[in-house]
Scaffold this active site. Structure first.
Site, PDB file in Angstrom:
ATOM      1  N   HIS A 293      47.898 -48.403  37.696  1.00  0.00           N
ATOM      2  CA  HIS A 293      47.046 -49.601  37.781  1.00  0.00           C
ATOM      3  C   HIS A 293      47.735 -50.829  37.157  1.00  0.00           C
ATOM      4  CE1 HIS A 293      42.558 -50.926  38.090  1.00  0.00           C
ATOM      5  NE2 HIS A 293      43.375 -51.950  38.337  1.00  0.00           N
ATOM      6  N   GLY A 295      48.722 -53.601  39.087  1.00  0.00           N
ATOM      7  CA  GLY A 295      48.742 -54.696  40.071  1.00  0.00           C
ATOM      8  C   GLY A 295      48.931 -56.073  39.462  1.00  0.00           C
TER       9      GLY A 295
HETATM   10  P1  NDP Z   1      37.843 -60.725  47.264  1.00  0.00           P
HETATM   11  O1  NDP Z   1      36.399 -60.740  46.954  1.00  0.00           O
HETATM   12  O2  NDP Z   1      38.516 -61.996  47.608  1.00  0.00           O
HETATM   13  O3  NDP Z   1      38.144 -59.701  48.432  1.00  0.00           O
HETATM   14  C1  NDP Z   1      37.460 -58.517  48.580  1.00  0.00           C
HETATM   15  C2  NDP Z   1      37.392 -58.209  50.030  1.00  0.00           C
HETATM   16  O4  NDP Z   1      36.694 -56.963  50.183  1.00  0.00           O
HETATM   17  C3  NDP Z   1      36.623 -59.251  50.820  1.00  0.00           C
HETATM   18  O5  NDP Z   1      37.406 -59.702  51.884  1.00  0.00           O
HETATM   19  C4  NDP Z   1      35.425 -58.481  51.327  1.00  0.00           C
HETATM   20  O6  NDP Z   1      35.064 -58.873  52.612  1.00  0.00           O
HETATM   21  C5  NDP Z   1      35.988 -57.078  51.377  1.00  0.00           C
HETATM   22  N1  NDP Z   1      34.912 -56.116  51.547  1.00  0.00           N
HETATM   23  C6  NDP Z   1      33.744 -56.047  50.898  1.00  0.00           C
HETATM   24  N2  NDP Z   1      33.001 -55.060  51.425  1.00  0.00           N
HETATM   25  C7  NDP Z   1      33.730 -54.512  52.401  1.00  0.00           C
HETATM   26  C8  NDP Z   1      33.519 -53.457  53.312  1.00  0.00           C
HETATM   27  N3  NDP Z   1      32.358 -52.789  53.307  1.00  0.00           N
HETATM   28  N4  NDP Z   1      34.513 -53.134  54.177  1.00  0.00           N
HETATM   29  C9  NDP Z   1      35.667 -53.817  54.178  1.00  0.00           C
HETATM   30  N5  NDP Z   1      35.906 -54.853  53.351  1.00  0.00           N
HETATM   31  C10 NDP Z   1      34.955 -55.184  52.488  1.00  0.00           C
HETATM   32  O7  NDP Z   1      38.533 -60.043  46.013  1.00  0.00           O
HETATM   33  P2  NDP Z   1      40.083 -60.006  45.628  1.00  0.00           P
HETATM   34  O8  NDP Z   1      40.897 -60.014  46.859  1.00  0.00           O
HETATM   35  O9  NDP Z   1      40.356 -61.022  44.602  1.00  0.00           O
HETATM   36  O10 NDP Z   1      40.150 -58.567  44.932  1.00  0.00           O
HETATM   37  C11 NDP Z   1      39.872 -57.410  45.682  1.00  0.00           C
HETATM   38  C12 NDP Z   1      39.820 -56.186  44.808  1.00  0.00           C
HETATM   39  O11 NDP Z   1      41.123 -55.823  44.404  1.00  0.00           O
HETATM   40  C13 NDP Z   1      39.065 -56.334  43.494  1.00  0.00           C
HETATM   41  O12 NDP Z   1      37.678 -56.154  43.702  1.00  0.00           O
HETATM   42  C14 NDP Z   1      39.657 -55.247  42.650  1.00  0.00           C
HETATM   43  O13 NDP Z   1      38.903 -54.066  42.813  1.00  0.00           O
HETATM   44  C15 NDP Z   1      41.040 -55.035  43.234  1.00  0.00           C
HETATM   45  N6  NDP Z   1      42.110 -55.456  42.339  1.00  0.00           N
HETATM   46  C16 NDP Z   1      43.028 -54.520  41.924  1.00  0.00           C
HETATM   47  C17 NDP Z   1      44.084 -54.885  41.143  1.00  0.00           C
HETATM   48  C18 NDP Z   1      45.088 -53.890  40.693  1.00  0.00           C
HETATM   49  O14 NDP Z   1      45.611 -54.057  39.601  1.00  0.00           O
HETATM   50  N7  NDP Z   1      45.409 -52.889  41.485  1.00  0.00           N
HETATM   51  C19 NDP Z   1      44.260 -56.284  40.677  1.00  0.00           C
HETATM   52  C20 NDP Z   1      43.242 -57.169  41.160  1.00  0.00           C
HETATM   53  C21 NDP Z   1      42.208 -56.757  41.969  1.00  0.00           C
HETATM   54  P3  NDP Z   1      33.817 -59.866  52.815  1.00  0.00           P
HETATM   55  O15 NDP Z   1      34.331 -61.205  52.459  1.00  0.00           O
HETATM   56  O16 NDP Z   1      33.494 -59.685  54.243  1.00  0.00           O
HETATM   57  O17 NDP Z   1      32.737 -59.397  51.895  1.00  0.00           O
HETATM   58  C1  DGY Z   2      41.243 -56.434  38.359  1.00  0.00           C
HETATM   59  O1  DGY Z   2      41.400 -57.547  37.840  1.00  0.00           O
HETATM   60  O2  DGY Z   2      40.195 -56.100  38.918  1.00  0.00           O
HETATM   61  C2  DGY Z   2      42.407 -55.494  38.338  1.00  0.00           C
HETATM   62  O3  DGY Z   2      42.092 -54.224  38.711  1.00  0.00           O
HETATM   63  C3  DGY Z   2      43.252 -55.557  37.129  1.00  0.00           C
HETATM   64  O4  DGY Z   2      43.795 -56.819  36.997  1.00  0.00           O
END
Ligand code: NDP
Ligand code: DGY
Length: 328
Positions: A293, A295
Site C-alpha cells: 500500500h 501508492g
Molecule cells: P475519485 O472519487 O476521483 O474516483 C473514484 C472513482 O470510483 C469514480 O470515478 C467513481 O465513479 C468510481 N466508482 C464509484 N463507484 C463505482 C462503481 N460502482 N463501479 C465503478 N466505479 C465506481 O477518487 P480518487 O481517484 O481520488 O481515488 C480513488 C480511490 O483510490 C480511493 O477511494 C482510494 O480507495 C484509492 N487510493 C489508493 C491509494 C493507494 O495508495 N493505493 C492512494 C490513493 C487512493 P463515479 O464518479 O461514477 O462515482
Molecule cells: C488513500 O489516500 O486513500 C490511500 O490509500 C493512501 O494514500
C-alpha cells in the site's frame, strides 16, 4: 492568545510528516495529543485518546465508527483523514452527529497514478521474478523464451473507475502506445475524451482488455466486485492491477484465477487484510506482485497530505472553510 482552557483538544492517531504537525502546533488554537508511533494506535488507546476531543486527525487504518464517535462525545466537530479514501469512516454515524469531514483528494493523484503504472509494468514484464533470478543464479544465459511478459504497445487497457486517479493513470499509459482505452463506472465521464476513453459496460471491458486496472472507490457496490465471474470474463492473457482498496477483490477467487491460468498475472498495492499475512497463498504465486500500500508514498506527497489534513482540521475546528471537505 488562548488560555489552556480555551484550547481545543485534538487527537492525532499516528506520527505524521512534520509539515502537518508544525501547522497544528503553530496554530495556537489547539492542544494536540499524538499517538507518537509509526504503528497504528491500539483500539483502546484510540477510544481513550479521542475522549472529549474537538478534532480527530486519523489515517485509513483507523476504523472510525459509532464506538469511536461515542467515545469522543459531543465536543467533536471535525474528523480529518490523511487519505483520499474514506471507506474507513462510518459516514452515516458521522453525519448523524453533525461532524464535518476533511480528506486529501488531488494532492496524491500523481503519485498514486505513477505507482500504478510502475506496478503494471513490474507485473506485466515480470520484474520481481527477473530480479530474483539474477540474485539466485537462475540467470544462465540470454534465452529467447525466458521471462517473457506482456507489453502495452498496441494493447487495450480497461480502467474501472475513471475518477481523479483513474484519469491520471490513463493519461500516463496512453503514451506507451495503448491502442484503446476503455473505462467503466456509474456514469460516462466528459473528461474521458482527453484520453480517447470509451465508456463500456463492465463485461465488455473485461472481455476486451489486455490490462484491467481498478481505481474506483470502495463502496458497498464495489466490495467484492472482482470475483470468480469477473476473472472468468477476462482474457487468459489478461493482467489485473488493483490500487484502490483490497476489499474490491475476492482474494480467494483471484488466487484460483491466477493459479489455474484463468488470467496471466496480477499486481496489487492493496489487500485484505493489510498487512497481508506472509503465509498468504497469493504470496506463493510468481505471477502475483504484491506491494504494501505505497501508492501515495513519495516524501513530498505525504508532506502535502499532512499539510492538507492539518488545514482541514483547523478549518473544521474554527467552523470556517476546509480546503477539502467531504460532502456528506
Ligand atoms: P475519485 O472519487 O476521483 O474516483 C473514484 C472513482 O470510483 C469514480 O470515478 C467513481 O465513479 C468510481 N466508482 C464509484 N463507484 C463505482 C462503481 N460502482 N463501479 C465503478 N466505479 C465506481 O477518487 P480518487 O481517484 O481520488 O481515488 C480513488 C480511490 O483510490 C480511493 O477511494 C482510494 O480507495 C484509492 N487510493 C489508493 C491509494 C493507494 O495508495 N493505493 C492512494 C490513493 C487512493 P463515479 O464518479 O461514477 O462515482
Ligand atoms: C488513500 O489516500 O486513500 C490511500 O490509500 C493512501 O494514500
Amino acid at each position: 492568545m488562548h488560555t489552556a482552557q480555551q484550547l481545543m483538544k485534538v487527537f492525532v492517531t499516528r506520527r505524521i510528516p512534520q509539515e502537518g504537525m508544525k501547522i497544528l502546533l503553530q496554530a495556537g488554537t489547539c492542544k494536540v495529543s499524538l499517538w507518537d508511533s509509526d504503528e497504528p494506535v491500539p483500539r483502546a488507546e484510540l477510544l481513550k485518546g479521542v475522549a472529549g476531543a474537538h478534532g480527530l486527525l486519523c489515517l485509513l487504518s483507523d476504523r472510525i465508527d459509532a464506538e469511536v464517535l461515542n467515545a469522543a462525545g459531543p465536543n467533536l466537530k471535525v474528523i480529518s483523514t490523511m487519505s483520499v479514501g474514506f471507506d474507513h469512516l462510518s459516514l452515516d454515524e458521522v453525519k448523524k452527529r453533525g461532524v464535518r469531514v476533511g480528506y486529501t483528494p488531488d494532492v496524491l493523484t500523481d503519485a498514486t497514478a505513477e505507482l500504478t503504472v510502475a506496478l503494471l509494468l513490474a507485473t506485466a514484464r515480470r520484474l520481481p521474478e527477473g530480479v530474483e533470478e539474477v540474485k539466485s543464479g537462475g540467470w544462465s544465459t540470454w534465452k529467447p523464451l525466458w521471462l517473457c511478459g506482456y507489453g502495452l504497445s498496441g494493447s487495450t487497457v480497461g480502467v474501472i473507475g475513471l475518477g481523479r486517479i483513474g484519469m491520471a493513470i490513463a493519461t500516463r499509459l496512453k503514451p506507451f502506445g495503448v491502442k484503446r482505452l476503455l473505462y467503466s463506472g456509474r456514469v460516462a465521464k466528459p473528461q474521458a475524451s482527453e484520453v480517447d476513453g470509451e465508456y463500456v459496460p463492465l463485461d465488455t471491458l473485461l472481455a476486451e482488455s489486455d490490462f484491467v486496472v481498478v481505481s474506483c472507490a470502495l463502496t458497498p457496490q464495489t466490495q467484492g466486485l472482482c470475483d470468480k465471474a469477473f476473472f472468468t470474463k477476462m482474457k487468459n492473457t489478461g493482467v489485473f492491477i488493483n490500487t484502490s482498496r483490497g476489499a474490491v477483490v475476492n482474494q480467494e477467487d483471484l488466487y484460483q484465477a491466477l493459479s489455474g491460468g484463468q488470467i496471466a498475472a496480477a499486481g496489487l498495492d492493496v489487500t485484505t487484510p493489510e498487512p497481508l499475512p506472509t503465509d498468504h497463498p497469493l504470496l506463493t504465486l510468481k505471477n502475483c506482485v504484491v506491494l504494501p500500500h505505497i501508492g501515495s508514498a513519495t516524501y513530498s506527497t505525504r508532506g502535502v497530505m499532512a499539510e492538507l489534513s492539518a488545514h482541514n482540521l483547523l478549518g473544521g475546528l474554527q467552523g470556517s472553510d476546509m480546503p477539502s471537505e467531504l460532502t456528506l
